[in-house]
Design a protein around this motif. Structure first.
Motif, PDB file in Angstrom:
ATOM      1  N   LYS A 122      13.493  -1.786   8.621  1.00 12.50           N
ATOM      2  CA  LYS A 122      14.595  -1.291   9.449  1.00 12.50           C
ATOM      3  C   LYS A 122      15.302  -0.111   8.797  1.00 12.50           C
ATOM      4  N   SER A 123      15.457  -0.187   7.488  1.00 13.52           N
ATOM      5  CA  SER A 123      16.187   0.864   6.776  1.00 13.52           C
ATOM      6  C   SER A 123      15.328   2.078   6.458  1.00 13.52           C
ATOM      7  N   GLY A 124      14.028   2.026   6.789  1.00  8.97           N
ATOM      8  CA  GLY A 124      13.149   3.166   6.571  1.00  8.97           C
ATOM      9  C   GLY A 124      12.572   3.258   5.171  1.00  8.97           C
ATOM     10  N   LYS A 125      12.737   2.225   4.359  1.00  6.90           N
ATOM     11  CA  LYS A 125      12.219   2.257   2.994  1.00  6.90           C
ATOM     12  C   LYS A 125      10.694   2.127   2.937  1.00  6.90           C
ATOM     13  N   CYS A 126      10.079   1.738   4.051  1.00  7.00           N
ATOM     14  CA  CYS A 126       8.616   1.632   4.105  1.00  7.00           C
ATOM     15  C   CYS A 126       7.972   2.869   4.724  1.00  7.00           C
ATOM     16  N   ASP A 127       8.789   3.870   5.025  1.00 11.24           N
ATOM     17  CA  ASP A 127       8.231   5.098   5.604  1.00 11.24           C
ATOM     18  C   ASP A 127       7.495   5.927   4.561  1.00 11.24           C
ATOM     19  N   GLN A 128       7.804   5.720   3.290  1.00 14.04           N
ATOM     20  CA  GLN A 128       7.101   6.405   2.220  1.00 14.04           C
ATOM     21  C   GLN A 128       7.024   5.490   0.999  1.00 14.04           C
ATOM     22  N   VAL A 129       5.997   5.710   0.185  1.00 17.43           N
ATOM     23  CA  VAL A 129       5.756   4.875  -0.987  1.00 17.43           C
ATOM     24  C   VAL A 129       6.569   5.427  -2.155  1.00 17.43           C
ATOM     25  N   PRO A 130       7.260   4.578  -2.907  1.00 13.18           N
ATOM     26  CA  PRO A 130       8.043   5.052  -4.056  1.00 13.18           C
ATOM     27  C   PRO A 130       7.185   5.765  -5.096  1.00 13.18           C
ATOM     28  N   GLU A 131       7.795   6.684  -5.807  1.00 17.73           N
ATOM     29  CA  GLU A 131       7.079   7.496  -6.785  1.00 17.73           C
ATOM     30  C   GLU A 131       6.473   6.650  -7.897  1.00 17.73           C
ATOM     31  N   GLN A 132       7.190   5.618  -8.353  1.00 12.85           N
ATOM     32  CA  GLN A 132       6.668   4.801  -9.448  1.00 12.85           C
ATOM     33  C   GLN A 132       5.409   4.037  -9.037  1.00 12.85           C
ATOM     34  N   VAL A 133       5.334   3.632  -7.771  1.00 12.91           N
ATOM     35  CA  VAL A 133       4.133   2.941  -7.280  1.00 12.91           C
ATOM     36  C   VAL A 133       2.981   3.932  -7.149  1.00 12.91           C
ATOM     37  N   LEU A 134       3.268   5.140  -6.698  1.00 15.20           N
ATOM     38  CA  LEU A 134       2.221   6.164  -6.593  1.00 15.20           C
ATOM     39  C   LEU A 134       1.667   6.533  -7.964  1.00 15.20           C
ATOM     40  N   GLU A 135       2.513   6.534  -8.992  1.00 16.11           N
ATOM     41  CA  GLU A 135       2.035   6.815 -10.345  1.00 16.11           C
ATOM     42  C   GLU A 135       1.097   5.722 -10.834  1.00 16.11           C
ATOM     43  N   ILE A 136       1.443   4.475 -10.557  1.00 16.74           N
ATOM     44  CA  ILE A 136       0.560   3.367 -10.935  1.00 16.74           C
ATOM     45  C   ILE A 136      -0.774   3.474 -10.201  1.00 16.74           C
ATOM     46  N   GLU A 137      -0.706   3.769  -8.914  1.00 18.42           N
ATOM     47  CA  GLU A 137      -1.925   3.916  -8.114  1.00 18.42           C
ATOM     48  C   GLU A 137      -2.799   5.054  -8.635  1.00 18.42           C
ATOM     49  N   ASP A 139      -2.898   6.346 -11.676  1.00 16.10           N
ATOM     50  CA  ASP A 139      -3.462   5.992 -12.990  1.00 16.10           C
ATOM     51  C   ASP A 139      -4.644   5.047 -12.846  1.00 16.10           C
ATOM     52  N   LEU A 140      -4.498   4.016 -12.014  1.00 14.14           N
ATOM     53  CA  LEU A 140      -5.594   3.050 -11.828  1.00 14.14           C
ATOM     54  C   LEU A 140      -6.779   3.691 -11.125  1.00 14.14           C
ATOM     55  N   ARG A 141      -6.504   4.599 -10.181  1.00  8.58           N
ATOM     56  CA  ARG A 141      -7.595   5.274  -9.486  1.00  8.58           C
ATOM     57  C   ARG A 141      -8.425   6.109 -10.453  1.00  8.58           C
ATOM     58  N   ALA A 142      -7.754   6.845 -11.333  1.00  9.32           N
ATOM     59  CA  ALA A 142      -8.472   7.676 -12.299  1.00  9.32           C
ATOM     60  C   ALA A 142      -9.298   6.825 -13.252  1.00  9.32           C
ATOM     61  N   ARG A 143      -8.752   5.721 -13.712  1.00  6.87           N
ATOM     62  CA  ARG A 143      -9.481   4.852 -14.638  1.00  6.87           C
ATOM     63  C   ARG A 143     -10.676   4.202 -13.957  1.00  6.87           C
ATOM     64  N   TYR A 144     -10.475   3.754 -12.721  1.00  9.76           N
ATOM     65  CA  TYR A 144     -11.591   3.117 -12.018  1.00  9.76           C
ATOM     66  C   TYR A 144     -12.672   4.136 -11.672  1.00  9.76           C
ATOM     67  N   HIS A 145     -12.259   5.340 -11.284  1.00  9.67           N
ATOM     68  CA  HIS A 145     -13.242   6.353 -10.921  1.00  9.67           C
ATOM     69  C   HIS A 145     -14.109   6.713 -12.124  1.00  9.67           C
ATOM     70  N   ALA A 146     -13.507   6.837 -13.312  1.00  6.04           N
ATOM     71  CA  ALA A 146     -14.285   7.141 -14.517  1.00  6.04           C
ATOM     72  C   ALA A 146     -15.280   6.024 -14.808  1.00  6.04           C
ATOM     73  N   GLN A 147     -14.840   4.786 -14.669  1.00  4.11           N
ATOM     74  CA  GLN A 147     -15.733   3.649 -14.905  1.00  4.11           C
ATOM     75  C   GLN A 147     -16.853   3.609 -13.873  1.00  4.11           C
ATOM     76  N   PHE A 148     -16.501   3.887 -12.625  1.00  4.12           N
ATOM     77  CA  PHE A 148     -17.496   3.851 -11.557  1.00  4.12           C
ATOM     78  C   PHE A 148     -18.541   4.947 -11.735  1.00  4.12           C
ATOM     79  N   GLN A 149     -18.092   6.155 -12.109  1.00  6.95           N
ATOM     80  CA  GLN A 149     -19.032   7.260 -12.307  1.00  6.95           C
ATOM     81  C   GLN A 149     -20.027   6.938 -13.408  1.00  6.95           C
ATOM     82  N   GLN A 150     -19.555   6.344 -14.491  1.00  6.79           N
ATOM     83  CA  GLN A 150     -20.459   5.974 -15.573  1.00  6.79           C
ATOM     84  C   GLN A 150     -21.415   4.881 -15.133  1.00  6.79           C
TER      85      GLN A 150
END
Length: 286
Positions: A122-137, A139-150
């Motif tokens: 209702k307050s619109g807090k779900c209209d965008q993802v917080p910056e701290q969550v995007l940073e975690i995402e 970081d994990l994406r980069a680590r998983y992608h490196a592992q997957f490529q290898q």
């Protein structure tokens, strides 16, 4: 880069398991993307659809089309309730709250979690993802992608034929046979035409070949299979493809002769058996 862009997963290939921020962390990233407690993020529109059943029913009831067709209204209401009961539970609510940067106590009930998520929508807090969550995402994406490529490079190295390698990953196939480590054309790697048999990704192979200056390909259907010949010399490619076509036609002609001889033999056996059967019936009659 999305790992699924240029790869088809054979039955024997399994992507690496998801990577977690820490062993106790709810955040993870795997082949299916970023997840919390193994649940993907739902956008604000979908959250509004799932959580506010009364509001959705109000919108339906004030639409002239649905007022005229009450059975459609009832069907939509039943579908909404079914989706809510199937999807929304305590773990799902906790995951969506964490996706949007809000952590609740583990002892919180489902009703408390649902109300907190409703307030965020209702307050619109779900209209965008917080910056701290995007940073975690990220970081994990980069680590998983490196592992997957290898992992896929290791699997690619174990494949035996160029056809299997091209089917598994076109980019790795092109790098192995036609490109240098810097990604520029390398004629010395594969100076002679390379034949790929039983190929189903001909359009993507054609695009990959066209992107390399000086590299050519010839594709065609030989019997039930698609054959691709790739090389640096166009005349050599046509000659190689022509020899494959002649070999296929000779094999097809030989198979046709063998079948004709087999039918002739079977017809002769059948004729002799009929003659012998007729003689036995005459002798038994006398």
């Amino acid at each position: 880069m999305d790992p699924s862009v240029d790869i088809i997963i054979p039955e024997v290939f399994r992507p690496a398991p998801p990577i977690k921020l820490s062993p106790e962390s709810p955040y993870s990233h795997g082949w299916s993307g970023f997840q919390v407690y193994g649940i993907k993020r739902v956008d604000a529109a979908r959250l509004n659809y799932l959580l506010f059943i009364d509001h959705r029913h109000y919108l339906f009831s004030h639409n002239r089309q649905y007022r005229l067709r009450l059975h459609v209204l009832e069907r939509a209401k039943c579908k909404a309730e079914l989706e809510y009961n199937t999807i929304v539970d305590k773990t799902w609510l906790q995951a969506q709250l964490l996706h949007y940067g809000t952590q609740m106590k583990s002892t919180a009930t489902k009703e408390v979690l649902e109300q907190a998520l409703k307030d965020m929508v209702k307050s619109g807090k779900c209209d965008q993802v917080p910056e701290q969550v995007l940073e975690i995402e990220s970081d994990l994406r980069a680590r998983y992608h490196a592992q997957f490529q290898q992992q896929r490079k290791d699997y690619f190295a174990r494949l035996r034929s160029p056809s299997e390698q091209a089917y598994f990953s076109i980019s790795l196939f092109m790098c192995k046979y036609f490109l240098s480590s810097e990604g520029v054309p390398d004629i010395e790697k594969t100076p002679e035409p390379l034949v790929l048999e039983d190929m189903t990704r001909t359009l993507r192979i054609r695009k990959a070949v066209n992107d390399v200056p000086g590299l050519y390909s010839k594709m065609g259907r030989l019997g039930y299979y698609h054959v691709v010949v790739i090389g640096w010399n166009r005349d050599a490619i046509l000659e190689r493809f022509g020899s494959l076509r002649r070999f296929h036609e000779e094999a097809k002609h030989s198979e046709k002769l063998s079948r004709a001889a087999l039918r002739k033999h079977e017809a002769g056996v059948c004729h002799r058996s009929n003659r012998c059967g007729g003689r036995r019936s005459l002798s038994s009659g006398t």
